[in-house]
Motif scaffolding. Structure first.
Motif, mmCIF file in Angstrom:
data_model
loop_
_atom_site.group_PDB
_atom_site.id
_atom_site.type_symbol
_atom_site.label_atom_id
_atom_site.label_comp_id
_atom_site.label_asym_id
_atom_site.label_seq_id
_atom_site.Cartn_x
_atom_site.Cartn_y
_atom_site.Cartn_z
ATOM 1 N N LYS A 322 77.507 20.600 29.375
ATOM 2 C CA LYS A 322 76.256 21.190 29.873
ATOM 3 C C LYS A 322 76.460 21.821 31.247
ATOM 4 N N LEU A 335 73.451 26.686 24.223
ATOM 5 C CA LEU A 335 73.958 25.316 24.182
ATOM 6 C C LEU A 335 73.253 24.574 23.056
ATOM 7 N N THR A 337 72.957 21.072 21.224
ATOM 8 C CA THR A 337 73.227 19.666 21.522
ATOM 9 C C THR A 337 72.850 18.780 20.344
#
Length: 433
Positions: A322, A335, A337
């Motif tokens: 991150k 991103l 996750t």
């Protein structure tokens, strides 16, 4: 998520060991293959229109610094071998079951001896390529330490079926079979990637190569996992920090060599290759060790997709992947996750042979996650990598909606996902400065 019932683990083993899919009391002779769709797979996880061919090539990167024997010889140079696997669109009728030869264990470890095994894929060895009016974009895939070119076949086959030439590297000194000193991986990872790009470009223009007129190396994506992600971030423009050279300790030759890949070094700046248009970095290693700083990460100026588990205990999350995502301020970046997943957000599922309780547990943990079903992770990765490459490499605007999942929704229902199947997922997006 993995169900807690006791039969779930046994059921998974049966899928692989018997090569039969058993569901609700009915037997199907079609075997489950890594990358096949689960019932809750998102839309873009499905394979594409092309059959898939596969070939193995052996390359030699001449006159490379022999970092593991530095100072022991007269010149400390050697010819570095690299084996690659190439998946590509093939003529119809070529989607046969294929058996890949792999090993588990760790070279040199007395508690984890090398054990050969095989697993299935859906491709045809040496199939005739499906040439098209326009050559196909190139995707280079780089495994972790340790790993192999077969670590992500669920993704390599899937992308080839969608009109990409996909090249996965066996990084010398970093595979299960030949794992050696970590300094070799630190130094060679990005150099291997760039060398393979140049070799594929050469073969793409060589009349007697099957890659001639098949691959467009001027339109390349680099996908890396763990140490492969470390290399991808560097190749994308993030020069290593001065602190990174300290990873070589007192090895002067290694420190000097790594500084050539550092921010501000003219040789590094000249190596940033415009043919590489995007990167996908799964759990990229190094941020916790000071490999990058703000100046280095700002050097990434191409679109990037980062994928990580929020409990990654190898590369880190908040201070790892991150932080890389947040620091790449000049990249149009995403991103993805997996909440509560650890480091293994990229590999194939654990092989059946690793389920044997007599094996070292690391043979299983090298692939598996303690919370997530790896087949589920594989399907989600297929979906988002397809969208990311489709938008940025193939310039298909229809894929943008699959990436900007939070743009017009206050509910957690994402384009391409079945209702109630986005639990445990987060997707962030930041535009370039």
């Amino acid at each position: 998520m993995i169900k807690k019932y006791s039969f779930a683990f046994t059921f998974t083993a049966v899928l692989f060991l018997s090569s039969f899919t058993h569901s609700f009391g009915q037997t199907n002779t079609k075997p489950f293959v890594y990358g096949d769709l689960l019932p809750d797979a998102p839309e873009l996880a499905a394979r594409g229109e092309y059959a898939v061919g596969v070939q193995t090539l052996d390359l030699i990167h001449a006159n490379q610094l022999d970092i593991l024997n530095y100072g022991k010889g007269t010149d400390s140079l050697y010819n570095r071998p690299l084996k690659i696997e190439v998946w590509y669109p093939a003529e119809a009728g070529s989607n046969e079951l294929i058996s890949y030869d792999e090993v588990m264990g760790q070279n040199g470890s007395p508690t984890r001896p090398i054990i050969p095994f095989t697993f299935l894929g859906r491709a045809t060895r040496n199939a005739k390529p499906a040439y098209a009016e326009d050559s196909y974009p190139l995707v280079i895939v780089s495994h972790g330490y340790t790993g192999s070119r077969y670590l992500m076949t669920y993704l390599t086959e899937n992308l080839a079926s969608k009109g990409y030439v996909v090249v996965a590297i066996d990084h010398t000194d970093a595979t299960f079979r030949d794992a050696a000193g970590f300094q070799s991986t630190l130094l060679n990872r990005s150099l291997d990637d760039l060398f393979v790009l140049n070799e594929i470009a050469r073969l793409g223009n060589q009349k007697d190569s099957f890659l001639n007129d098949l691959v467009n190396s001027d339109n390349t994506a680099l996908i890396g996992y763990s140490m492969g992600g470390y290399g991808a971030v560097n190749v994308a423009g993030a020069g290593y920090s001065p602190q990174a050279a300290q990873l070589f300790g007192g090895m002067t030759g290694g420190s000097k060599a790594l500084l050539k890949r550092s921010m501000g070094n003219p040789e590094f700046e000249a190596s940033i290759d415009p043919r590489i248009k995007v990167i996908v970095a799964f759990a990229p290693w190094g941020m916790q060790r000071g490999v990058w700083d703000a100046e280095g990460l700002a050097g990434i100026k191409i679109p990037s997709l980062f994928v990580a588990g929020s409990k990654d205990d190898i590369s880190g999350y908040e201070d790892g992947t991150k932080a890389i995502y947040e620091g790449a301020v000049n990249s149009d970046r995403y991103l993805l996750t997996y909440i509560d997943a650890r480091h293994n957000t990229a590999p194939n599922p654990a092989p059946a042979e690793s389920l044997d309780s007599a094996r070292h547990i690391d043979e299983y943990l090298r692939y598996a996650d303690s919370v997530w079903d790896m087949r589920r992770i594989n399907n989600i990765n297929q979906h988002f990598v397809t969208a990311f490459l489709g938008f940025y490499l193939k310039d298909n605007g229809a894929y943008k909606a699959y990436l900007d999942v939070n743009a017009n929704s206050d509910k957690k229902e994402w384009p391409g996902f079945k209702p109630r199947t986005t639990v445990g997922l987060e997707m962030d997006h930041e535009s370039a400065n």
